[in-house]
Write an enzyme that holds these catalytic residues in place. Structure first.
Site, mmCIF file in Angstrom:
data_model
loop_
_atom_site.group_PDB
_atom_site.id
_atom_site.type_symbol
_atom_site.label_atom_id
_atom_site.label_comp_id
_atom_site.label_asym_id
_atom_site.label_seq_id
_atom_site.Cartn_x
_atom_site.Cartn_y
_atom_site.Cartn_z
ATOM 1 N N TYR A 147 0.972 -1.158 0.035
ATOM 2 C CA TYR A 147 -0.091 -0.145 0.068
ATOM 3 C C TYR A 147 0.721 1.170 -0.003
ATOM 4 O O TYR A 147 0.237 2.114 -0.212
ATOM 5 C CB TYR A 147 -0.589 -0.158 1.297
ATOM 6 C CG TYR A 147 -1.601 -1.200 1.280
ATOM 7 C CD1 TYR A 147 -2.029 -2.166 -0.026
ATOM 8 C CD2 TYR A 147 -3.042 -0.922 1.929
ATOM 9 C CE1 TYR A 147 -3.222 -3.017 0.565
ATOM 10 C CE2 TYR A 147 -3.125 -2.463 2.142
ATOM 11 C CZ TYR A 147 -3.296 -3.243 2.048
ATOM 12 O OH TYR A 147 -4.460 -4.350 1.132
ATOM 13 N N HIS A 192 0.703 -11.870 2.418
ATOM 14 C CA HIS A 192 -0.436 -10.612 1.012
ATOM 15 C C HIS A 192 -1.160 -12.001 0.992
ATOM 16 O O HIS A 192 -2.408 -11.911 0.469
ATOM 17 C CB HIS A 192 0.297 -9.975 0.825
ATOM 18 C CG HIS A 192 -1.082 -8.859 0.824
ATOM 19 N ND1 HIS A 192 -0.309 -7.438 0.730
ATOM 20 C CD2 HIS A 192 -2.116 -9.037 0.061
ATOM 21 C CE1 HIS A 192 -0.870 -7.451 -0.025
ATOM 22 N NE2 HIS A 192 -2.852 -7.449 -0.098
HETATM 23 N N1 LIG Z 1 -4.994 -8.454 2.261
HETATM 24 C C1 LIG Z 1 -5.954 -8.558 0.895
HETATM 25 O O1 LIG Z 1 -5.934 -8.542 0.318
HETATM 26 C C2 LIG Z 1 -6.537 -7.230 0.790
HETATM 27 C C3 LIG Z 1 -7.334 -6.645 -0.425
HETATM 28 C C4 LIG Z 1 -8.213 -5.715 -0.127
HETATM 29 C C5 LIG Z 1 -8.385 -5.086 0.520
HETATM 30 N N2 LIG Z 1 -7.192 -5.463 1.979
HETATM 31 C C6 LIG Z 1 -8.004 -4.464 2.710
HETATM 32 O O2 LIG Z 1 -8.808 -4.255 3.107
HETATM 33 C C7 LIG Z 1 -9.842 -3.031 3.544
HETATM 34 C C8 LIG Z 1 -11.228 -2.732 3.253
HETATM 35 O O3 LIG Z 1 -11.240 -2.941 1.223
HETATM 36 P P1 LIG Z 1 -10.892 -1.538 0.731
HETATM 37 O O4 LIG Z 1 -10.482 -1.099 0.829
HETATM 38 O O5 LIG Z 1 -10.526 -2.247 -0.535
HETATM 39 O O6 LIG Z 1 -12.366 -1.472 0.926
HETATM 40 P P2 LIG Z 1 -13.807 -0.903 1.442
HETATM 41 O O7 LIG Z 1 -13.087 -1.365 3.098
HETATM 42 O O8 LIG Z 1 -14.896 -2.322 1.043
HETATM 43 O O9 LIG Z 1 -14.753 0.615 0.827
HETATM 44 C C9 LIG Z 1 -14.171 1.428 0.843
HETATM 45 C C10 LIG Z 1 -14.807 2.897 0.316
HETATM 46 O O10 LIG Z 1 -15.766 2.674 1.253
HETATM 47 C C11 LIG Z 1 -16.227 3.988 1.466
HETATM 48 N N3 LIG Z 1 -17.359 3.979 2.814
HETATM 49 C C12 LIG Z 1 -16.682 3.377 3.830
HETATM 50 N N4 LIG Z 1 -16.857 3.874 5.025
HETATM 51 C C13 LIG Z 1 -18.438 3.781 4.068
HETATM 52 C C14 LIG Z 1 -19.647 3.853 4.879
HETATM 53 N N5 LIG Z 1 -20.541 3.725 5.969
HETATM 54 N N6 LIG Z 1 -20.853 4.489 4.097
HETATM 55 C C15 LIG Z 1 -20.356 4.132 2.546
HETATM 56 N N7 LIG Z 1 -18.895 3.887 2.355
HETATM 57 C C16 LIG Z 1 -18.556 3.828 3.202
HETATM 58 C C17 LIG Z 1 -15.053 4.143 1.750
HETATM 59 O O11 LIG Z 1 -15.003 5.387 1.530
HETATM 60 P P3 LIG Z 1 -13.735 7.171 2.098
HETATM 61 O O12 LIG Z 1 -12.351 6.493 1.987
HETATM 62 O O13 LIG Z 1 -14.170 8.612 1.384
HETATM 63 O O14 LIG Z 1 -14.380 7.159 3.277
HETATM 64 C C18 LIG Z 1 -14.162 3.878 1.172
HETATM 65 O O15 LIG Z 1 -14.573 4.779 -0.519
HETATM 66 C C19 LIG Z 1 -8.472 -2.092 2.221
HETATM 67 O O16 LIG Z 1 -8.370 -0.877 2.451
HETATM 68 C C20 LIG Z 1 -6.766 -2.974 2.787
HETATM 69 O O17 LIG Z 1 -6.553 -2.857 4.124
HETATM 70 C C21 LIG Z 1 -7.059 -6.176 1.773
#
Ligand SMILES: NC(=O)c1ccc[n+]([C@@H]2O[C@H](COP(=O)([O-])OP(=O)(O)OC[C@H]3O[C@@H](n4cnc5c(N)ncnc54)[C@H](OP(=O)(O)O)[C@@H]3O)[C@@H](O)[C@H]2O)c1
Length: 283
Positions: A52, A110
């Site tokens: 990241y 990862h």
């Molecule tokens: N291990 C892996 O391979 C892997 C892969 C992908 C992700 N991850 C981890 O998982 C975390 C979460 O996944 P992600 O970042 O892909 O996406 P996510 O958490 O599914 O979605 C994030 C999006 O949702 C919005 N959001 C957050 N809270 C909200 C709410 N209450 N209502 C409406 N919209 C909301 C955020 O907006 P704002 O930011 O504008 O608030 C952002 O645009 C990552 O950040 C990372 O740490 C791990």
């Protein structure tokens, strides 16, 4: 530990909050302020990764925060290019230097990258890094049952957590069942399907949200919590950060849980088509 957040107890005895902060895209000086907001809003688990490009930012927020280091759980991940034993140990040390801390509360491989066939060696490095005191809880990410069987069989050590893609369009039941049977805590990544699908506009979940006077996001996080799954929603705004922590004053019925389960689209529901047996990323 902030006692207002419920916790899960891992198979190694460590307690972790049931909700942490995802940090994909949270970067730089703006990112430091967003993580500081999250700590003010009660988050005590920060999920980062070398991939990241924000480990330094996480470290800066921890140093500037009034929350003591020993009350914040920092979790990072080993990149695909560093699965060889020596490379993995050095990467863990390098990530600790980048963040400016001397141990990880949690650290994950990862992706398994089975075509490279080095994940058992990487897992042995995490097992040893835990013995050296560099990591408190060791886990994996995106591991399927066949990968988990292999590392458990070859090292005798079961991961504490397995962080996998999981949201109503990809419920990932097979892996979750395996994790449960083996005492591995499931962590759900992209709980809202990131920004690239319409999950947060889903009409059925919206009707449940209206009924419970909650948002769609809160219904999804509660659905995970009732399955004993840790979620790490990424939220940069104060509004979203607070909303995502406010899920402990209502309950979904068994029928409502099943209604959400029924939205599963199988592999068509993957946010970016990343199947753990095929997908490879090295950085
Ligand atoms: N291990 C892996 O391979 C892997 C892969 C992908 C992700 N991850 C981890 O998982 C975390 C979460 O996944 P992600 O970042 O892909 O996406 P996510 O958490 O599914 O979605 C994030 C999006 O949702 C919005 N959001 C957050 N809270 C909200 C709410 N209450 N209502 C409406 N919209 C909301 C955020 O907006 P704002 O930011 O504008 O608030 C952002 O645009 C990552 O950040 C990372 O740490 C791990």
């Amino acid at each position: 530990m902030n006692k207002s957040i419920p916790t899960y107890t891992l198979n190694d005895g460590q307690e972790v909050p049931v909700i942490g902060l995802g940090t994909v895209g949270i970067k730089g000086a703006k990112g430091v302020n967003e993580v500081l907001d999250a700590l003010d809003n009660g988050y005590r688990l920060i999920d980062t990764s070398t991939n990241y490009n924000n480990e330094g930012m996480v470290g800066e927020a921890i140093r500037r925060s009034s929350v003591p280091r020993d009350q914040i759980l920092v979790s990072s991940k080993l990149p695909g290019a560093k699965h060889k034993y020596e490379d993995a140990i050095q990467m863990i040390q390098e990530s600790l230097y980048r963040i400016g801390i001397d141990y990880f509360d949690k650290y994950l491989i990862h992706w398994p990258l089975p075509k490279q066939d080095q994940y058992v060696e990487a897992w042995q490095a995490l097992v040893d890094a835990q013995k050296f005191g560099l990591i408190r809880s060791i886990g994996v990410s995106n591991f399927l049952p066949e990968h988990l069987d292999r590392i458990i069989e070859e090292t005798g050590v079961t991961p504490a957590t397995n962080q996998i893609e999981r949201h109503p369009y990809f419920t990932n039941k097979r892996v979750i069942e395996y994790n449960k049977e083996h005492g591995i805590l499931t962590e759900a990544w992209s709980p809202f399907g990131r920004e690239i699908n319409d999950l947060l506009e889903n009409e059925m979940i919206a009707s449940l949200a209206e009924k419970h006077k909650k948002s769609v996001g809160q219904i999804i996080l509660r659905w995970n919590y009732q399955e004993q799954i840790l979620t790490i929603p990424k939220a940069s705004s104060n509004k979203h950060q607070r909303e995502n922590m406010d899920i402990f004053d209502f309950t979904l019925s068994d029928e409502e849980m099943k209604m959400i389960d029924s939205l599963d689209k199988g592999l068509d529901g993957l946010v970016e088509g990343q199947h753990p047996n095929e997908y490879e990323e090295f950085d």
